[in-house]
Design a protein around this motif. Sequence first.
Motif, PDB file in Angstrom:
ATOM      1  N   LEU A   8       0.839  -1.184   0.000  1.00 26.80           N
ATOM      2  CA  LEU A   8       0.000   0.000   0.000  1.00 26.80           C
ATOM      3  C   LEU A   8       0.875   1.236   0.000  1.00 26.80           C
ATOM      4  O   LEU A   8       1.821   1.345   0.764  1.00 26.80           O
ATOM      5  CB  LEU A   8      -0.936  -0.015   1.204  1.00 26.80           C
ATOM      6  N   SER A   9       0.535   2.182  -0.849  1.00 24.51           N
ATOM      7  CA  SER A   9       1.309   3.403  -0.985  1.00 24.51           C
ATOM      8  C   SER A   9       0.610   4.550  -0.271  1.00 24.51           C
ATOM      9  O   SER A   9      -0.603   4.681  -0.329  1.00 24.51           O
ATOM     10  CB  SER A   9       1.470   3.760  -2.468  1.00 24.51           C
ATOM     11  N   THR A  10       1.383   5.364   0.395  1.00 21.26           N
ATOM     12  CA  THR A  10       0.843   6.573   1.008  1.00 21.26           C
ATOM     13  C   THR A  10       1.476   7.809   0.376  1.00 21.26           C
ATOM     14  O   THR A  10       1.403   8.896   0.927  1.00 21.26           O
ATOM     15  CB  THR A  10       1.067   6.570   2.530  1.00 21.26           C
ATOM     16  N   THR A  11       2.109   7.641  -0.787  1.00 24.87           N
ATOM     17  CA  THR A  11       2.710   8.762  -1.498  1.00 24.87           C
ATOM     18  C   THR A  11       1.615   9.689  -2.003  1.00 24.87           C
ATOM     19  O   THR A  11       0.653   9.231  -2.631  1.00 24.87           O
ATOM     20  CB  THR A  11       3.537   8.251  -2.705  1.00 24.87           C
ATOM     21  N   PRO A  12       1.729  11.000  -1.724  1.00 24.44           N
ATOM     22  CA  PRO A  12       0.689  11.922  -2.204  1.00 24.44           C
ATOM     23  C   PRO A  12       0.650  11.962  -3.738  1.00 24.44           C
ATOM     24  O   PRO A  12       1.674  11.830  -4.405  1.00 24.44           O
ATOM     25  CB  PRO A  12       1.110  13.280  -1.650  1.00 24.44           C
ATOM     26  N   PRO A  13      -0.523  12.137  -4.297  1.00 24.82           N
ATOM     27  CA  PRO A  13      -0.662  12.157  -5.754  1.00 24.82           C
ATOM     28  C   PRO A  13      -0.283  13.508  -6.345  1.00 24.82           C
ATOM     29  O   PRO A  13      -0.241  14.526  -5.646  1.00 24.82           O
ATOM     30  CB  PRO A  13      -2.157  11.903  -5.947  1.00 24.82           C
ATOM     31  N   VAL A 106     -13.184   7.548  -7.590  1.00 21.66           N
ATOM     32  CA  VAL A 106     -11.922   6.809  -7.515  1.00 21.66           C
ATOM     33  C   VAL A 106     -11.910   5.780  -8.638  1.00 21.66           C
ATOM     34  O   VAL A 106     -12.811   4.937  -8.720  1.00 21.66           O
ATOM     35  CB  VAL A 106     -11.772   6.088  -6.156  1.00 21.66           C
ATOM     36  N   GLU A 107     -10.908   5.844  -9.495  1.00 19.36           N
ATOM     37  CA  GLU A 107     -10.722   4.855 -10.558  1.00 19.36           C
ATOM     38  C   GLU A 107      -9.507   4.005 -10.230  1.00 19.36           C
ATOM     39  O   GLU A 107      -8.459   4.537  -9.864  1.00 19.36           O
ATOM     40  CB  GLU A 107     -10.490   5.546 -11.905  1.00 19.36           C
ATOM     41  N   GLY A 108      -9.653   2.688 -10.335  1.00 16.97           N
ATOM     42  CA  GLY A 108      -8.519   1.821 -10.049  1.00 16.97           C
ATOM     43  C   GLY A 108      -8.853   0.364 -10.260  1.00 16.97           C
ATOM     44  O   GLY A 108      -9.880   0.009 -10.842  1.00 16.97           O
ATOM     45  N   HIS A 157      -6.521   0.391  -5.203  1.00 19.17           N
ATOM     46  CA  HIS A 157      -5.415   1.343  -5.203  1.00 19.17           C
ATOM     47  C   HIS A 157      -5.697   2.332  -6.328  1.00 19.17           C
ATOM     48  O   HIS A 157      -5.733   1.930  -7.492  1.00 19.17           O
ATOM     49  CB  HIS A 157      -4.093   0.620  -5.450  1.00 19.17           C
ATOM     50  N   PRO A 158      -5.940   3.591  -5.999  1.00 20.06           N
ATOM     51  CA  PRO A 158      -6.354   4.527  -7.044  1.00 20.06           C
ATOM     52  C   PRO A 158      -5.270   4.764  -8.089  1.00 20.06           C
ATOM     53  O   PRO A 158      -4.090   4.825  -7.778  1.00 20.06           O
ATOM     54  CB  PRO A 158      -6.647   5.818  -6.294  1.00 20.06           C
ATOM     55  N   ARG A 159      -5.721   4.849  -9.301  1.00 18.61           N
ATOM     56  CA  ARG A 159      -4.891   5.300 -10.409  1.00 18.61           C
ATOM     57  C   ARG A 159      -5.151   6.791 -10.597  1.00 18.61           C
ATOM     58  O   ARG A 159      -4.249   7.583 -10.743  1.00 18.61           O
ATOM     59  CB  ARG A 159      -5.260   4.508 -11.667  1.00 18.61           C
ATOM     60  N   THR A 160      -6.439   7.122 -10.589  1.00 18.48           N
ATOM     61  CA  THR A 160      -6.885   8.513 -10.726  1.00 18.48           C
ATOM     62  C   THR A 160      -8.050   8.725  -9.770  1.00 18.48           C
ATOM     63  O   THR A 160      -8.897   7.857  -9.616  1.00 18.48           O
ATOM     64  CB  THR A 160      -7.359   8.805 -12.164  1.00 18.48           C
TER      65      THR A 160
END
Length: 178
Positions: A8-13, A106-108, A157-160
Amino acid sequence: MSTPDRPLSTTPPATELHAGYSSEGATARPWPETAAVLTDAPLYWLSTVRPDGRPHVTPLIGVWSQGALHFCTGPAERKARNLSANPEVVLTTGTNALDSGLDIVVEGRADRVTDHARLTALAREWEAKYGADWHFDVADGSFVQAGAGHAHVFAVHPRTVFGFGKGDPYSQTRYSFT
């Protein structure tokens, strides 16, 4: 569909305002505000695609945790069967009002979560958010609820992500994840 648990990523988009769909002077909504809506939402709408291409939409509860939106479903339910053929989904939530609030799309890809430790942590988050009626035990890579059987847990996991701010000002913010 059983796939390996993804980290799981918590990197801001990356965040971008779409000026063509925003009021003059609007600014992009900050990601923490959008993440708070995803965290606090009591209900989400899941859109999947049936094997014959027809859409399927259903309301469900879920938990935003560690950079992904999680939901569960029985393995024989329509949404689970749809995901086995096509894991691409859209999840929506928000205020559903015309002139106030923030609606989120949320798209993913929905990937099954089977890791026992992760499922145990998610079960605690479900119960903390929704109360004791939503207590789950964990067994065989699934949530288990007395009298209801097994439920598969999925992480999107969101892509966009799109944030639609409504009111003064109106705004459309796009969040892109790597």
